[in-house]
Design a protein around this motif. Structure first.
Motif, PDB file in Angstrom:
ATOM      1  N   THR A  61       0.841  -1.185   0.000  1.00 64.57           N
ATOM      2  CA  THR A  61       0.000   0.000   0.000  1.00 64.57           C
ATOM      3  C   THR A  61       0.886   1.247   0.000  1.00 64.57           C
ATOM      4  O   THR A  61       1.911   1.273   0.692  1.00 64.57           O
ATOM      5  CB  THR A  61      -0.958   0.039   1.214  1.00 64.57           C
ATOM      6  OG1 THR A  61      -1.699   1.267   1.180  1.00 64.57           O
ATOM      7  CG2 THR A  61      -0.227  -0.067   2.533  1.00 64.57           C
ATOM      8  N   PRO A  62       0.493   2.267  -0.739  1.00 64.03           N
ATOM      9  CA  PRO A  62       1.244   3.528  -0.697  1.00 64.03           C
ATOM     10  C   PRO A  62       1.029   4.291   0.616  1.00 64.03           C
ATOM     11  O   PRO A  62       1.705   5.276   0.885  1.00 64.03           O
ATOM     12  CB  PRO A  62       0.702   4.305  -1.896  1.00 64.03           C
ATOM     13  CG  PRO A  62      -0.656   3.735  -2.138  1.00 64.03           C
ATOM     14  CD  PRO A  62      -0.590   2.291  -1.715  1.00 64.03           C
ATOM     15  N   LYS A  63       0.087   3.816   1.440  1.00 63.55           N
ATOM     16  CA  LYS A  63      -0.194   4.476   2.714  1.00 63.55           C
ATOM     17  C   LYS A  63       0.813   4.099   3.803  1.00 63.55           C
ATOM     18  O   LYS A  63       0.698   4.559   4.931  1.00 63.55           O
ATOM     19  CB  LYS A  63      -1.613   4.143   3.176  1.00 63.55           C
ATOM     20  CG  LYS A  63      -2.680   4.705   2.253  1.00 63.55           C
ATOM     21  CD  LYS A  63      -4.061   4.340   2.740  1.00 63.55           C
ATOM     22  CE  LYS A  63      -5.115   4.906   1.797  1.00 63.55           C
ATOM     23  NZ  LYS A  63      -6.468   4.525   2.228  1.00 63.55           N
ATOM     24  N   ALA A  64       1.756   3.223   3.445  1.00 63.69           N
ATOM     25  CA  ALA A  64       2.837   2.845   4.361  1.00 63.69           C
ATOM     26  C   ALA A  64       4.139   2.910   3.568  1.00 63.69           C
ATOM     27  O   ALA A  64       4.120   2.842   2.336  1.00 63.69           O
ATOM     28  CB  ALA A  64       2.594   1.444   4.915  1.00 63.69           C
ATOM     29  N   PRO A  65       5.261   3.044   4.261  1.00 62.93           N
ATOM     30  CA  PRO A  65       6.525   3.153   3.524  1.00 62.93           C
ATOM     31  C   PRO A  65       6.837   1.879   2.743  1.00 62.93           C
ATOM     32  O   PRO A  65       6.534   0.774   3.193  1.00 62.93           O
ATOM     33  CB  PRO A  65       7.567   3.400   4.621  1.00 62.93           C
ATOM     34  CG  PRO A  65       6.937   2.993   5.892  1.00 62.93           C
ATOM     35  CD  PRO A  65       5.463   3.107   5.711  1.00 62.93           C
ATOM     36  N   ALA A  66       7.443   2.056   1.581  1.00 68.84           N
ATOM     37  CA  ALA A  66       7.869   0.910   0.774  1.00 68.84           C
ATOM     38  C   ALA A  66       8.958   0.162   1.522  1.00 68.84           C
ATOM     39  O   ALA A  66       9.694   0.750   2.320  1.00 68.84           O
ATOM     40  CB  ALA A  66       8.388   1.401  -0.576  1.00 68.84           C
TER      41      ALA A  66
END
Length: 181
Positions: A61-66
């Motif tokens: 998810t882009p809502k958490a860091p890669a």
């Protein structure tokens, strides 16, 4: 014959996942472990082992860091969601979040929550957390923040003081969630 095999395979997969969820939630004991040995030969006959490997789903998810290494944010397999350890990186900026344990812990929990939700779960579905601290003296402060993200019955948890964490973080947390049916 093939439709019967597929139906049996689906039933077996369901029952194995249900046993895993019940055990993870503490609702059954190890005394039922022999049941899984009874299911093992049948699962091999039906090809469940090969199927379960293919049934792994990568959660991003882009809502958490890669991920900053050769790992996934989370993996969903056999009714369980395994979330990799999160450190306090702001997913919007990619920058380290704060210098206090309170700010870092809140960021870590927000990252965990985003990944758990991307995996089709809610924080109430989390059954186990592992908390890594750079200083065990921060345990009480992290515990206060932890209590705002979970409610009773709380997930099982382990907490360890470690020599160092990636990027000089003060806290890293990983979790496991049972995916709702």
């Amino acid at each position: 014959a093939e439709s019967n095999r597929l139906e049996m395979l689906q039933r077996l997969k369901f029952h194995k996942a249900m046993l895993a969820r019940l055990y993870a939630a503490g609702k059954i004991s190890r005394k039922l472990a022999p049941l899984s040995h009874t299911l093992a030969p049948l699962s091999r006959t039906l090809g469940l082992r090969a199927m379960s490997v293919r049934a792994r789903e990568v959660i991003n998810t882009p809502k958490a860091p890669a991920a900053i290494g050769p790992f996934s944010q989370a993996i969903k397999v056999q009714g369980m969601l395994y979330v990799s350890g999160q450190i306090p990186i702001d997913p919007a900026t990619g920058a380290f979040s704060g210098t206090t344990i309170e700010v870092q812990a809140k960021t870590v929990f927000e990252n965990l929550k985003a990944i758990v939700e991307a995996g089709g779960c809610d924080m109430k579905d989390v059954v186990k957390c592992t908390v890594l601290l750079a200083d065990m003296g921060d345990f009480g402060k992290v515990n206060e923040i932890y209590a705002t993200y979970f409610s009773t019955p709380y997930p099982a948890r382990a907490a360890f003081a470690v020599k160092a964490l990636p990027m000089g973080a003060l806290v890293e947390i990983e979790c496991i969630a049972a995916v709702p049916s």
